[in-house]
Design an enzyme around this catalytic site. Sequence first.
Site, PDB file in Angstrom:
ATOM      1  CE  LYS A   1      -7.158 -12.607  54.964  1.00 14.95           C
ATOM      2  NZ  LYS A   1      -8.337 -13.427  55.134  1.00 14.95           N
ATOM      3  NE  ARG A   2       0.380 -20.517  55.303  1.00 19.90           N
ATOM      4  CZ  ARG A   2       0.800 -21.788  55.244  1.00 19.90           C
ATOM      5  NH1 ARG A   2       0.287 -22.692  56.058  1.00 19.90           N
ATOM      6  NH2 ARG A   2       1.742 -22.143  54.400  1.00 19.90           N
TER       7      ARG A   2
ATOM      8  CE  LYS B   1      -5.108 -17.230  51.964  1.00 21.71           C
ATOM      9  NZ  LYS B   1      -6.493 -17.493  52.406  1.00 21.71           N
TER      10      LYS B   1
ATOM     11  CB  THR C   1     -13.255 -19.631  58.302  1.00 20.44           C
ATOM     12  OG1 THR C   1     -11.870 -19.916  58.148  1.00 20.44           O
ATOM     13  CG2 THR C   1     -14.081 -20.658  57.557  1.00 20.44           C
TER      14      THR C   1
ATOM     15  CE  LYS D   1     -12.216 -18.885  62.647  1.00 20.76           C
ATOM     16  NZ  LYS D   1     -10.916 -19.419  62.197  1.00 20.76           N
TER      17      LYS D   1
ATOM     18  CG  HIS E   1     -11.834 -26.949  51.279  1.00 16.03           C
ATOM     19  ND1 HIS E   1     -12.458 -26.361  52.363  1.00 16.03           N
ATOM     20  CD2 HIS E   1     -12.015 -28.269  51.421  1.00 16.03           C
ATOM     21  CE1 HIS E   1     -12.969 -27.301  53.131  1.00 16.03           C
ATOM     22  NE2 HIS E   1     -12.718 -28.477  52.574  1.00 16.03           N
TER      23      HIS E   1
HETATM   24  C1  26Q Z   1      -2.110 -30.412  48.924  1.00 19.06           C
HETATM   25  C2  26Q Z   1      -1.204 -31.308  48.368  1.00 19.06           C
HETATM   26  C3  26Q Z   1       0.085 -31.424  48.859  1.00 19.06           C
HETATM   27  C4  26Q Z   1       0.457 -30.633  49.949  1.00 19.06           C
HETATM   28  C5  26Q Z   1      -0.445 -29.754  50.517  1.00 19.06           C
HETATM   29  C6  26Q Z   1      -1.721 -29.637  50.003  1.00 19.06           C
HETATM   30  C7  26Q Z   1      -2.681 -28.684  50.610  1.00 19.06           C
HETATM   31  C8  26Q Z   1      -2.772 -28.529  51.981  1.00 19.06           C
HETATM   32  C9  26Q Z   1      -3.657 -27.623  52.540  1.00 19.06           C
HETATM   33  C10 26Q Z   1      -3.526 -27.931  49.813  1.00 19.06           C
HETATM   34  C11 26Q Z   1      -4.434 -27.030  50.383  1.00 19.06           C
HETATM   35  C12 26Q Z   1      -4.503 -26.878  51.755  1.00 19.06           C
HETATM   36  C13 26Q Z   1      -5.419 -25.953  52.419  1.00 19.06           C
HETATM   37  C14 26Q Z   1      -6.344 -25.252  51.802  1.00 19.06           C
HETATM   38  C15 26Q Z   1      -7.200 -24.310  52.513  1.00 19.06           C
HETATM   39  O1  26Q Z   1      -6.992 -24.024  53.686  1.00 19.06           O
HETATM   40  N1  26Q Z   1      -8.225 -23.792  51.853  1.00 19.06           N
HETATM   41  C16 26Q Z   1      -9.136 -22.857  52.491  1.00 19.06           C
HETATM   42  O2  26Q Z   1     -10.206 -23.610  53.035  1.00 19.06           O
HETATM   43  C17 26Q Z   1     -11.036 -22.787  53.821  1.00 19.06           C
HETATM   44  C18 26Q Z   1     -12.097 -23.674  54.451  1.00 19.06           C
HETATM   45  O3  26Q Z   1     -13.028 -24.061  53.503  1.00 19.06           O
HETATM   46  C19 26Q Z   1     -11.643 -21.673  52.992  1.00 19.06           C
HETATM   47  O4  26Q Z   1     -12.357 -20.829  53.846  1.00 19.06           O
HETATM   48  C20 26Q Z   1     -10.560 -20.888  52.273  1.00 19.06           C
HETATM   49  O5  26Q Z   1     -11.149 -19.948  51.396  1.00 19.06           O
HETATM   50  C21 26Q Z   1      -9.653 -21.828  51.515  1.00 19.06           C
HETATM   51  O6  26Q Z   1      -8.586 -21.128  50.928  1.00 19.06           O
END
Ligand code: 26Q
Length: 846
Positions: free
Chosen positions: A580-581, A586, A688, A692, A388
């Site tokens: 979004k975050r 972004k 995503t 929407k 991702h």
């Molecule tokens: C990893 C290690 C330690 C702590 C936290 C994490 C961690 C947690 C969540 C790393 C990444 C995430 C989330 C990532 C994320 O939401 N990515 C998004 O995924 C979506 C679904 O595929 C995409 O549409 C987005 O582009 C992408 O940024």
Amino acid sequence: MVTKSAPTKKTASVKKPTTSTKTTAVKATSTTNKASVEAFKQSVLNHLRTTIGTSPEKASKLAWWQAVVAACNEEIFGRLTDTQSTHAKADTRAVHYLSAEFLMGRLTVNNLTNLEKFDIAREALKELGLDINEVCEEEPDMALGNGGLGRLAACFMDSLATCKYPCVGYGIHYENGLFRQEIRGGKQVERPDSWREYGCPWEVCRPESVQNIPLGGYIEKQTAPDGSVSSVWHPSSIIKGVPWDIPVVGYRGSSVAILRLWESRSTEQFNWDVFNAGGYIDAQAEKSLAETISKVLYPNDSTQAGKELRLTQQYFFCACSLRDILRRYNRTHHHDYSDFANKIAIQLNDTHPTIAIPELMRLLIDEEGLSFDAAWDITSKSFNYTNHTLLPEALEKWPVYIFEKLLPRHLEIIYEINYRFLNDVVEKKWPGNNDMKAKLSIIEEGQCRMVRMANLCVVTSGKVNGVAKIHSKLVKEDLFPEYAELWPNKFCNVTNGVTPRRWLLACNKGLAELYNEVSGKDWPLNLDLCEKLKAYADDKAYQERFMKIKHENKVVLANTIKELVGVEVDPNAMFDVQVKRLHEYKRQHLNLLYILSLYKSLLENPDRDVPPQVFIFGAKAAPAYKLAKDIIYAINAVGEKINNDLRIKGKLKVVFLPNYRVSLAEKIIPAADISEQISTAGYEASGTSNMKFAMNGALTLGTMDGANIEIVEKAGIENNIIFGLSVEEVQALKARGYNSWDYYNADHELKSVLDWLDTDYFTPGEPGALSSIKNSLLQGGDPFLVLADFESYKEAHERAQALFKDKARWAKAAMMNSATMGIFSSDRSMHDYARDIWNLKALDIK
Ligand code: 26Q
């Protein structure tokens, strides 16, 4: 296939638009007959009395909500049992979706919708003197995820259930989900999110499936009489995993999928050879560690904290899930693993569950007595991995010393996998090439040796996929080019999707009703049917109807904005939304710079002919991400100033809605005119919310990044507002050497808005309070090319403003966007995974 033939175009056939502004005012459909309303009402009353233990006279709204859930569960649990016994009898192949996050949001409206009982429930509650929306507002969001990745997992569960694919979702039963965001003095403050404080009526505890998970300790080498050496793991503690099941109801059909979330508890089972005599205190400390594991979701979505507890969380839920999978498999296969890979597909949602790979190896070798080769054969046929992100700082790496401490046996297995891979595979392809070995190794050498989780995933998995076409191309060509040379067919794409049940049918009742009329009632199961609206995109009456629905949604959102932040906004203004975050890539700060330039131009010329605009933001920043928090502060400070500046005659408003989450998204998205998707090209894997928004008739103002590219391909570039550098141009500019100062010095307007940030204009008495943003863009080198895209972005906004004034042209563009999003249904994503990756067939429920 979508049929081109639309119903005969008769303006007369256009129903009178609904006049009410309430989503509840949509007329009852034929599914609402008197008898079923009465039956639902009686069920709610009965549950209120016998399940909740209160009476209609005394019941709080929370109690009514609990009674509604109990009424739904009557039906859901029957269907759940049927689904499970059908799968067990058929001994069917199933997918096991491993994800550290499931951002489910609220479940009531969706479950009612998927059971086709929403209208019935609304009528029933009305007869009881209650407003269904108010009752459903009692439900806390299940915020067990950070953002896109977690919400994707939730949409996939909805689609797996709807499409009747045998599946189980596995994750963590966090006691606290993503923090609740408060804004105090314009700044983000994090508060714990205790979503289960009063219990969650959707979940069921399954004590019969509790698992015991070993952790820590040491390895003992044992030499057998034949001289062979084996490893025996003596863990220091055993942690209990308690499963909580959340049924996920498929739309209209009979399949109910299971989301199984693991809660950690202490077992008080200790190895007293590890914990010395008199280890009572140690044992108590261990107990609190065991109970800490599932306490809280890491609020981090783009950098990895590298914390021991996070790896423990990952291992804990993977170990529980694999034991659960093996237990179920062995019910019919009695420890004969020859059929395992035929029955079990495991999907890794990013690298977070990677530890499942060595854990399955360990279970098969150490506990089930298989050889390494046999275990590897099974493991490498069972796993697949979805990537991702391309951001280097987000790629998971764990220090070897943490592994030695927590998972010594897993580390041995990883070393063995790596040894065989480097010597058998890499050496064969690139003989004697040590650089290549260093690059592809699962272990990174150096001061602090690290385990590269993504490499372990790629080496093991049958398929590795990205989440949008461009992203998958970059995964293959830029992130893992050498692996792609070894295994070109391993890499593939599955573009993300979102569930149209939640993101259209349930959250935008007005538009759903229009599609019911134009496309028939099956569109939630076949979103391609929405294409029928295309035939009406030039029809004035339909355009007006479509925009009237949008306007009604905007009125509702305007009221919410007033309630939440006290700002008055005009529903006739253009609603421009970025939710979004918060992250530099972004580029919320690009949006902010444009707002400043627009504000400045309005101050210079208050009569400038621009449509009134409302800029709406929602974003959580990772608590340790300083610049992200500064950007939130800046948006609030700028909003405060602009919203109270009478000179600009209400032409511009800026609102930051606190605590952006799924349930707020459901209110914001249907009301958006413009969807801001403005990441630096090459950085947003997919996105995503872009899907929407488009489904709900917003135009994308965005870069050619992630799924924006595919959205525009479907909806037409002329119906969206595209700007900025392309992926290739970004790469070329970076290769040439990007200097943001050149843009600052060359563009007088850009310079003046950046310099504005150094004054105390927006932060009276506190000059420099917003300077960190400017600094990151100049001294900081502007890593995400904000200044390079500024001019193009500004010009895009001018195009959007011009288009917004042309009501017919705008309506057509909005309709074309909504009508062409069929491919972005997560049902399509699931069909792609089932066909290309899982080799999985749907199964009708008996
Ligand atoms: C990893 C290690 C330690 C702590 C936290 C994490 C961690 C947690 C969540 C790393 C990444 C995430 C989330 C990532 C994320 O939401 N990515 C998004 O995924 C979506 C679904 O595929 C995409 O549409 C987005 O582009 C992408 O940024």
